[in-house]
Design a protein around this motif. Structure first.
Motif, PDB file in Angstrom:
ATOM      1  N   ILE A   1      14.928  -5.328 104.910  1.00  0.00           N
ATOM      2  CA  ILE A   1      13.619  -5.190 105.272  1.00  0.00           C
ATOM      3  C   ILE A   1      13.112  -6.221 106.364  1.00  0.00           C
ATOM      4  O   ILE A   1      12.166  -6.214 107.275  1.00  0.00           O
ATOM      5  N   PHE A   2      13.867  -7.335 106.576  1.00  0.00           N
ATOM      6  CA  PHE A   2      13.526  -8.395 107.439  1.00  0.00           C
ATOM      7  C   PHE A   2      13.302  -8.042 108.955  1.00  0.00           C
ATOM      8  O   PHE A   2      12.574  -8.558 109.750  1.00  0.00           O
ATOM      9  N   PRO A   3      14.181  -7.158 109.417  1.00  0.00           N
ATOM     10  CA  PRO A   3      14.164  -6.906 110.787  1.00  0.00           C
ATOM     11  C   PRO A   3      12.552  -6.182 111.025  1.00  0.00           C
ATOM     12  O   PRO A   3      12.062  -5.964 112.122  1.00  0.00           O
ATOM     13  N   VAL A   4      12.166  -5.334 109.975  1.00  0.00           N
ATOM     14  CA  VAL A   4      10.974  -4.554 110.215  1.00  0.00           C
ATOM     15  C   VAL A   4       9.992  -5.681 110.291  1.00  0.00           C
ATOM     16  O   VAL A   4       9.034  -5.602 111.268  1.00  0.00           O
ATOM     17  N   LEU A   5       9.776  -6.789 109.331  1.00  0.00           N
ATOM     18  CA  LEU A   5       8.901  -7.673 109.209  1.00  0.00           C
ATOM     19  C   LEU A   5       8.954  -8.436 110.381  1.00  0.00           C
ATOM     20  O   LEU A   5       7.834  -8.586 110.963  1.00  0.00           O
ATOM     21  N   ASN A   6       9.922  -8.738 111.062  1.00  0.00           N
ATOM     22  CA  ASN A   6      10.165  -9.632 111.939  1.00  0.00           C
ATOM     23  C   ASN A   6       9.478  -9.045 113.242  1.00  0.00           C
ATOM     24  O   ASN A   6       8.891  -9.465 114.069  1.00  0.00           O
ATOM     25  N   THR A   7      10.008  -7.553 113.470  1.00  0.00           N
ATOM     26  CA  THR A   7       9.292  -6.915 114.464  1.00  0.00           C
ATOM     27  C   THR A   7       7.444  -6.904 114.421  1.00  0.00           C
ATOM     28  O   THR A   7       6.935  -6.741 115.153  1.00  0.00           O
ATOM     29  N   MET A   8       7.171  -6.594 113.069  1.00  0.00           N
ATOM     30  CA  MET A   8       5.831  -6.480 113.015  1.00  0.00           C
ATOM     31  C   MET A   8       5.022  -7.765 113.388  1.00  0.00           C
ATOM     32  O   MET A   8       3.937  -8.033 114.020  1.00  0.00           O
ATOM     33  N   PHE A   9       5.933  -8.743 113.057  1.00  0.00           N
ATOM     34  CA  PHE A   9       5.112 -10.193 113.428  1.00  0.00           C
ATOM     35  C   PHE A   9       4.955 -10.394 114.800  1.00  0.00           C
ATOM     36  O   PHE A   9       4.121 -11.010 115.327  1.00  0.00           O
ATOM     37  N   GLU A  10       6.085 -10.062 115.391  1.00  0.00           N
ATOM     38  CA  GLU A  10       6.244 -10.049 117.013  1.00  0.00           C
ATOM     39  C   GLU A  10       5.109  -9.329 117.616  1.00  0.00           C
ATOM     40  O   GLU A  10       4.539  -9.659 118.730  1.00  0.00           O
ATOM     41  N   LYS A  11       4.844  -7.956 117.101  1.00  0.00           N
ATOM     42  CA  LYS A  11       3.724  -7.511 117.580  1.00  0.00           C
ATOM     43  C   LYS A  11       2.284  -8.011 117.301  1.00  0.00           C
ATOM     44  O   LYS A  11       1.431  -7.958 118.139  1.00  0.00           O
ATOM     45  N   ILE A  12       2.061  -8.748 115.921  1.00  0.00           N
ATOM     46  CA  ILE A  12       0.811  -9.385 116.062  1.00  0.00           C
ATOM     47  C   ILE A  12       0.738 -10.525 116.594  1.00  0.00           C
ATOM     48  O   ILE A  12      -0.477 -10.912 117.196  1.00  0.00           O
ATOM     49  N   TYR A  13       1.891 -11.560 116.747  1.00  0.00           N
ATOM     50  CA  TYR A  13       1.442 -12.926 117.157  1.00  0.00           C
ATOM     51  C   TYR A  13       2.358 -13.081 118.502  1.00  0.00           C
ATOM     52  O   TYR A  13       2.098 -14.280 119.136  1.00  0.00           O
ATOM     53  N   GLY A  14       3.227 -12.076 118.909  1.00  0.00           N
ATOM     54  CA  GLY A  14       3.842 -12.576 120.101  1.00  0.00           C
ATOM     55  C   GLY A  14       5.225 -12.947 119.665  1.00  0.00           C
ATOM     56  O   GLY A  14       6.257 -12.703 120.350  1.00  0.00           O
ATOM     57  N   GLU A  15       5.373 -13.791 118.596  1.00  0.00           N
ATOM     58  CA  GLU A  15       6.497 -14.283 118.248  1.00  0.00           C
ATOM     59  C   GLU A  15       6.538 -14.189 116.677  1.00  0.00           C
ATOM     60  O   GLU A  15       5.521 -14.264 116.039  1.00  0.00           O
ATOM     61  N   SER A  16       7.590 -14.204 115.945  1.00  0.00           N
ATOM     62  CA  SER A  16       7.435 -14.266 114.577  1.00  0.00           C
ATOM     63  C   SER A  16       7.675 -15.474 114.085  1.00  0.00           C
ATOM     64  O   SER A  16       8.378 -16.489 114.614  1.00  0.00           O
ATOM     65  N   PRO A  17       6.718 -15.716 112.975  1.00  0.00           N
ATOM     66  CA  PRO A  17       6.653 -17.384 112.332  1.00  0.00           C
ATOM     67  C   PRO A  17       7.988 -17.660 111.540  1.00  0.00           C
ATOM     68  O   PRO A  17       8.243 -18.720 111.076  1.00  0.00           O
ATOM     69  N   TYR A  18       8.765 -16.481 111.043  1.00  0.00           N
ATOM     70  CA  TYR A  18       9.989 -16.861 110.250  1.00  0.00           C
ATOM     71  C   TYR A  18      11.124 -16.490 110.830  1.00  0.00           C
ATOM     72  O   TYR A  18      11.113 -15.345 111.678  1.00  0.00           O
ATOM     73  N   LYS A  19      12.130 -17.138 110.777  1.00  0.00           N
ATOM     74  CA  LYS A  19      13.539 -16.735 111.234  1.00  0.00           C
ATOM     75  C   LYS A  19      14.454 -15.945 110.430  1.00  0.00           C
ATOM     76  O   LYS A  19      15.423 -15.722 110.697  1.00  0.00           O
ATOM     77  N   SER A  20      14.105 -16.000 108.993  1.00  0.00           N
ATOM     78  CA  SER A  20      14.922 -15.697 107.898  1.00  0.00           C
ATOM     79  C   SER A  20      14.224 -14.967 106.709  1.00  0.00           C
ATOM     80  O   SER A  20      13.071 -15.424 106.422  1.00  0.00           O
ATOM     81  N   PRO A  21      14.502 -14.095 105.964  1.00  0.00           N
ATOM     82  CA  PRO A  21      13.841 -13.780 104.725  1.00  0.00           C
ATOM     83  C   PRO A  21      13.716 -15.095 103.594  1.00  0.00           C
ATOM     84  O   PRO A  21      12.673 -15.018 103.094  1.00  0.00           O
ATOM     85  N   THR A  22      14.675 -15.991 103.856  1.00  0.00           N
ATOM     86  CA  THR A  22      14.598 -17.080 102.800  1.00  0.00           C
ATOM     87  C   THR A  22      13.126 -17.855 103.453  1.00  0.00           C
ATOM     88  O   THR A  22      12.403 -18.502 102.684  1.00  0.00           O
ATOM     89  N   ASP A  23      12.978 -17.997 104.834  1.00  0.00           N
ATOM     90  CA  ASP A  23      11.726 -18.513 105.460  1.00  0.00           C
ATOM     91  C   ASP A  23      10.463 -17.919 104.498  1.00  0.00           C
ATOM     92  O   ASP A  23       9.560 -18.673 104.459  1.00  0.00           O
ATOM     93  N   MET A  24      10.371 -16.843 104.276  1.00  0.00           N
ATOM     94  CA  MET A  24       9.441 -16.127 103.816  1.00  0.00           C
ATOM     95  C   MET A  24       8.975 -16.603 102.481  1.00  0.00           C
ATOM     96  O   MET A  24       7.704 -16.519 102.193  1.00  0.00           O
ATOM     97  N   GLY A  25       9.797 -17.099 101.719  1.00  0.00           N
ATOM     98  CA  GLY A  25       9.589 -17.259 100.256  1.00  0.00           C
ATOM     99  C   GLY A  25       8.915 -18.600 100.188  1.00  0.00           C
ATOM    100  O   GLY A  25       9.027 -19.619 101.115  1.00  0.00           O
ATOM    101  N   VAL A  26       8.330 -18.607  99.077  1.00  0.00           N
ATOM    102  CA  VAL A  26       7.664 -19.941  98.470  1.00  0.00           C
ATOM    103  C   VAL A  26       8.122 -20.605  97.231  1.00  0.00           C
ATOM    104  O   VAL A  26       7.504 -21.157  96.478  1.00  0.00           O
TER     105      VAL A  26
END
Length: 492
Positions: A257-282
């Protein structure tokens, strides 16, 4: 069980890390909570020392900022999926979770039914929730999910879903169990927030797999066993490896699912704040393991328990053979068999000796206690009584419940309640013990040992009744059973 996890360190580190992630986004953060939020017994079993309500404690610190949205799959409602550790269906667990969250001062904003395609049972559940005054939203199955990004991120994809109205900056998306559509719910909301000009963020709080443990670490393999019905597979995060040159562990659905989320962030911010699924985790759990050997052994035992559960589900027609076979492969990977669960051989040996159903319990100090079927007691009830007597230092020859006290209960069961089995179940023997404790000091000493059963291990040579299973769960006992019925009847 030997402690292997520092829960206080976990609470401190995890709370701080979540606050830091919230600060990265201005006004709205969707935080996906994987696993069990209110009572994560799987984590407590494989990370001994982890408290089942740790995530709840974290949320209570953020209660003024947070609201909860509970996701449940229409497919799980349709097939009456059972939550294994509680023995209730997912739809009933939604109601239980709502009450539990509210009792703890947390705000539940709504329920979203995911993967909806007109299922009758989902419609009935929606009506039930609405009659209870609970807001309900529908999210639909999307063709091509998750690979067809142009279709998914469009009015015909996420755009068809209901927009979930929320009022607080931190939105917790949780569910009764895995595969409920939590991540898709978050992504859909990000799409709708973008349409409304709202800058929203996303983060993921998933305890397993633990990203900074090895791929084949028993803790991570125990997660694969727990989700064998979903066919989840742990894997190296290829995006993280490419971006940072570091090996971390994630699982297939997050990587897909990461490419989907990455694409959505790029649409929202112009670039994605995350470079990997691991980056998304807390998730900070891997940093709080205090005894790795203890956690590895606890995880090996959990995989064996999951194997027995899968065999039982197969016998009852609740799962396919693939689930049990996958867990068997995991057992082969870490070099364990069912005989590495000490109570298994003890129960089976006792069954052979007595030529009838038998049970065995491993106490906290490693002692093994057994129980056999008698005219008065079922094997589980006999085991329970024997364990309590042993813990209280009472001779096994000494009666703590007189046969005269048991006989009226049997008469009630057979003559008045039309039961075919006169032997006492575990709940009935506990009631008999409690009534005897009023006049019998030994019974009182035995009854006082009930809390010491928590965390003990039990195996039975036959499948148990629902009554006995529920009692062992309430006592905090980890139970496994051979996948065989006591009788050869077709209906059980």
């Amino acid at each position: 069980m030997k402690i292997g996890f520092d829960n206080q360190k976990y609470l401190d580190m995890q709370s701080q890390h979540i606050r830091e992630r919230i600060d990265q986004f201005d006004n709205k953060l969707y935080l996906e909570f994987g696993g069990k939020l209110f009572d994560d017994y799987h984590a407590a079993r494989v990370l001994p020392g982890f408290e089942p309500d740790s995530k709840l404690r974290l949320l209570k610190q953020l209660s003024d900022q947070a609201e909860i949205v509970i996701a449940i799959s229409a497919k799980d409602i349709e097939k009456n999926k059972i939550r294994g550790d509680l023995g209730i269906t997912y739809d009933l667990d939604v109601l239980r979770l709502i009450d539990s969250f509210k009792d703890n001062g947390l705000f539940v904003g709504s329920v979203v039914i995911t993967q909806y395609s007109g299922q009758t049972s989902a419609n009935l559940f929606e009506n039930r929730l609405e009659h209870l005054g609970i807001k309900v939203y529908l999210h639909y199955s999307i063709d091509g999910y998750p690979s067809n990004i142009p279709h998914i991120v469009s009015d015909e994809g996420f755009g068809r879903n209901d927009y979930i109205e929320t009022t607080r900056p931190l939105v917790i998306i949780t569910a009764p169990g895995p595969g409920s559509g939590k991540m898709a719910t978050c992504l859909s909301q990000l799409y709708h927030e973008e349409k409304r000009g709202i800058r929203a963020g996303y983060a993921k709080f998933e305890t397993f797999p633990i990203w900074n443990l090895p791929l084949k670490h028993p803790v991570n393999l125990a997660y694969e066993a727990a989700t064998a019905d979903l066919n989840d597979i742990n894997m190296i995060d290829p995006f993280h490896l490419e971006a940072y040159g570091k090996t971390t562990v994630n699982y297939n659905r997050d990587v897909e699912i990461f490419p989907v989320l990455n694409t959505m962030f790029e649409k929202i911010y112009g670039e994605s704040p995350y470079k990997s699924p691991t980056d998304m985790g807390v998730n900070m759990a891997g940093n709080c393991i205090s005894d790795d050997a203890a956690c590895q052994e606890a995880s090996r035992q959990e995989i064996i328990r999951r194997y027995y559960h899968a065999l039982g589900s197969l016998l009852k027609g609740e799962s396919s053979e693939d689930e049990a076979l996958k867990i068997e492969l995991l057992m082969n990977q870490i070099g364990v068999t069912v005989h590495d669960r000490r109570v298994v051989d003890a129960a089976l040996s006792r069954a052979r000796e007595t030529d009838g159903p038998a049970a065995a319990m491993e106490l906290g100090d490693g002692r093994i206690i057994t129980g056999k079927t008698t005219n008065l007691l079922g094997a589980s009830a006999a085991l329970l009584l024997n364990a309590l007597k042993d813990l209280a230092g009472i001779s096994h020859e000494q009666h703590v419940i007189s046969p005269e006290a048991i006989e009226p209960i049997q008469k009630l069961k057979v003559d008045y309640l039309q039961s075919k089995n006169p032997r006492l179940h575990t709940d009935e023997v506990l009631i008999a013990l409690s009534t005897s404790s009023y006049t019998n000091p030994a019974a009182d000493r035995a009854l006082a040992q009930v809390p010491n059963l928590k965390g003990c291990q039990v195996h039975t040579s036959v499948m148990l009744s629902d009554v006995d299973i529920k009692v062992f769960k309430k006592l905090g006992v980890d139970l496994t059973s051979e996948a065989t019925y006591e009788t050869k009847q077709h209906y059980h």
